[in-house]
Scaffold this motif. Structure first.
Motif, mmCIF file in Angstrom:
data_model
loop_
_atom_site.group_PDB
_atom_site.id
_atom_site.type_symbol
_atom_site.label_atom_id
_atom_site.label_comp_id
_atom_site.label_asym_id
_atom_site.label_seq_id
_atom_site.Cartn_x
_atom_site.Cartn_y
_atom_site.Cartn_z
ATOM 1 N N CYS A 21 5.348 -4.248 -1.027
ATOM 2 C CA CYS A 21 4.433 -3.427 -1.826
ATOM 3 C C CYS A 21 4.348 -2.038 -1.200
ATOM 4 C CB CYS A 21 3.046 -4.059 -1.867
ATOM 5 S SG CYS A 21 3.025 -5.649 -2.693
ATOM 6 N N LEU A 22 4.481 -1.029 -2.035
ATOM 7 C CA LEU A 22 4.375 0.360 -1.609
ATOM 8 C C LEU A 22 3.125 0.949 -2.257
ATOM 9 C CD1 LEU A 22 5.450 3.104 -0.478
ATOM 10 C CD2 LEU A 22 6.734 3.310 -2.627
ATOM 11 N N ALA A 23 2.168 1.349 -1.445
ATOM 12 C CA ALA A 23 0.967 2.031 -1.946
ATOM 13 C C ALA A 23 1.131 3.517 -1.660
ATOM 14 C CB ALA A 23 -0.285 1.492 -1.263
ATOM 15 N N THR A 24 0.886 4.330 -2.687
ATOM 16 C CA THR A 24 1.047 5.775 -2.540
ATOM 17 C C THR A 24 -0.226 6.516 -2.930
ATOM 18 O OG1 THR A 24 1.927 5.967 -4.785
ATOM 19 C CG2 THR A 24 3.526 5.708 -3.008
ATOM 20 N N VAL A 25 -0.376 7.680 -2.344
ATOM 21 C CA VAL A 25 -1.418 8.637 -2.715
ATOM 22 C C VAL A 25 -0.706 9.966 -2.920
ATOM 23 C CG1 VAL A 25 -3.517 9.831 -1.997
ATOM 24 C CG2 VAL A 25 -3.180 7.430 -1.377
ATOM 25 N N ILE A 26 -0.802 10.506 -4.143
ATOM 26 C CA ILE A 26 -0.105 11.744 -4.483
ATOM 27 C C ILE A 26 -1.117 12.854 -4.750
ATOM 28 C CG2 ILE A 26 1.419 12.853 -6.185
ATOM 29 C CD1 ILE A 26 2.730 10.081 -6.548
ATOM 30 N N ASP A 27 -0.872 14.012 -4.160
ATOM 31 C CA ASP A 27 -1.690 15.203 -4.380
ATOM 32 C C ASP A 27 -1.276 15.800 -5.723
ATOM 33 O OD1 ASP A 27 -2.534 17.923 -4.458
ATOM 34 O OD2 ASP A 27 -2.581 18.007 -2.276
ATOM 35 N N LEU A 28 -2.202 15.857 -6.680
ATOM 36 C CA LEU A 28 -1.863 16.348 -8.012
ATOM 37 C C LEU A 28 -1.540 17.838 -8.050
ATOM 38 C CD1 LEU A 28 -4.297 14.417 -10.367
ATOM 39 C CD2 LEU A 28 -1.835 14.146 -10.129
ATOM 40 N N ALA A 29 -2.122 18.613 -7.175
ATOM 41 C CA ALA A 29 -1.864 20.053 -7.195
ATOM 42 C C ALA A 29 -0.430 20.363 -6.785
ATOM 43 C CB ALA A 29 -2.848 20.780 -6.284
ATOM 44 N N SER A 30 0.018 19.759 -5.711
ATOM 45 C CA SER A 30 1.366 20.032 -5.210
ATOM 46 C C SER A 30 2.390 19.015 -5.709
ATOM 47 C CB SER A 30 1.365 20.013 -3.679
ATOM 48 O OG SER A 30 1.111 18.703 -3.211
ATOM 49 N N ARG A 31 1.906 17.899 -6.257
ATOM 50 C CA ARG A 31 2.746 16.770 -6.692
ATOM 51 C C ARG A 31 3.547 16.193 -5.536
ATOM 52 N NH1 ARG A 31 3.307 16.501 -12.601
ATOM 53 N NH2 ARG A 31 2.076 18.198 -13.409
ATOM 54 N N GLY A 35 0.122 10.350 1.190
ATOM 55 C CA GLY A 35 0.017 9.185 2.060
ATOM 56 C C GLY A 35 0.722 8.002 1.439
ATOM 57 N N TRP A 36 1.262 7.143 2.277
ATOM 58 C CA TRP A 36 1.946 5.953 1.782
ATOM 59 C C TRP A 36 1.970 4.879 2.851
ATOM 60 C CZ3 TRP A 36 6.366 4.298 4.297
ATOM 61 C CH2 TRP A 36 6.956 5.221 5.153
ATOM 62 N N VAL A 37 2.084 3.636 2.390
ATOM 63 C CA VAL A 37 2.169 2.482 3.279
ATOM 64 C C VAL A 37 3.023 1.418 2.591
ATOM 65 C CG1 VAL A 37 0.870 0.646 4.428
ATOM 66 C CG2 VAL A 37 -0.109 2.898 4.263
ATOM 67 N N ILE A 38 3.834 0.722 3.359
ATOM 68 C CA ILE A 38 4.609 -0.412 2.852
ATOM 69 C C ILE A 38 4.158 -1.655 3.606
ATOM 70 C CG2 ILE A 38 6.894 -1.463 2.686
ATOM 71 C CD1 ILE A 38 8.069 1.335 2.477
ATOM 72 N N LEU A 46 -3.992 -2.478 2.138
ATOM 73 C CA LEU A 46 -2.829 -1.666 1.760
ATOM 74 C C LEU A 46 -3.271 -0.306 1.223
ATOM 75 C CD1 LEU A 46 0.332 -1.736 1.345
ATOM 76 C CD2 LEU A 46 -0.185 -2.465 -0.987
ATOM 77 N N VAL A 47 -4.204 -0.292 0.269
ATOM 78 C CA VAL A 47 -4.631 0.974 -0.328
ATOM 79 C C VAL A 47 -5.547 1.753 0.611
ATOM 80 C CG1 VAL A 47 -4.229 0.215 -2.688
ATOM 81 C CG2 VAL A 47 -6.488 -0.133 -1.681
ATOM 82 N N ILE A 48 -6.296 1.045 1.435
ATOM 83 C CA ILE A 48 -7.121 1.730 2.440
ATOM 84 C C ILE A 48 -6.223 2.470 3.427
ATOM 85 C CG2 ILE A 48 -8.620 1.340 4.443
ATOM 86 C CD1 ILE A 48 -10.016 -0.857 2.783
ATOM 87 N N ASP A 49 -5.152 1.812 3.870
ATOM 88 C CA ASP A 49 -4.230 2.458 4.810
ATOM 89 C C ASP A 49 -3.522 3.657 4.184
ATOM 90 O OD1 ASP A 49 -4.974 0.589 6.692
ATOM 91 O OD2 ASP A 49 -3.155 -0.616 6.504
ATOM 92 N N ALA A 50 -3.190 3.573 2.878
ATOM 93 C CA ALA A 50 -2.552 4.710 2.203
ATOM 94 C C ALA A 50 -3.516 5.895 2.107
ATOM 95 C CB ALA A 50 -2.072 4.298 0.816
ATOM 96 N N LEU A 51 -4.779 5.621 1.787
ATOM 97 C CA LEU A 51 -5.779 6.696 1.730
ATOM 98 C C LEU A 51 -6.004 7.299 3.118
ATOM 99 C CD1 LEU A 51 -7.742 8.233 -0.139
ATOM 100 C CD2 LEU A 51 -9.487 6.584 0.547
ATOM 101 N N THR A 52 -6.032 6.456 4.136
ATOM 102 C CA THR A 52 -6.193 6.931 5.510
ATOM 103 C C THR A 52 -5.008 7.815 5.910
ATOM 104 O OG1 THR A 52 -7.451 4.946 6.073
ATOM 105 C CG2 THR A 52 -6.513 6.190 7.910
#
Length: 104
Positions: A21-31, A35-38, A46-52
């Protein structure tokens, strides 16, 4: 930058092992990927670590909006608490709508 993000989870097929599972966090301004975690699970961590990870990349996430779907990792109490402590406001689209309008 650093004010609107989207998060999602994708499955990665890997030959000979169970999907990752790959959790991602993408910045909408810069696209850009902020952050990401596998991992081999889709638990809330998983999503907490991606946000961190996004927080480490951008410094503070204070005042940011994080838009996600209604998946159980994103609707968990633990994720809500991490968002709150980081100063991140959660945003979610309509349940079951592929044409969801981001409220970011």
């Amino acid at each position: 930058m650093n004010s609107k993000y989207v998060g999602d989870i994708a499955y990665l097929s890997v030959s000979g092992v169970k999907p990752l599972c790959l959790a991602t966090v993408i910045d909408l301004a810069s696209r850009r990927l902020a952050g990401w975690v596998i991992a081999d699970h889709m638990r809330t961590e998983l999503v907490i670590d991606a946000l961190t990870a996004a927080g480490r990349t951008h410094g503070s996430l204070e005042g940011a909006i994080m838009h996600t779907d209604h998946g159980s990792p994103y609707t968990s109490r633990a994720f809500a608490e991490i968002c709150s402590s980081a100063g991140v406001r959660q945003s979610m689209g309509a349940v079951g709508s592929s044409a969801d309008n981001c409220r970011c």
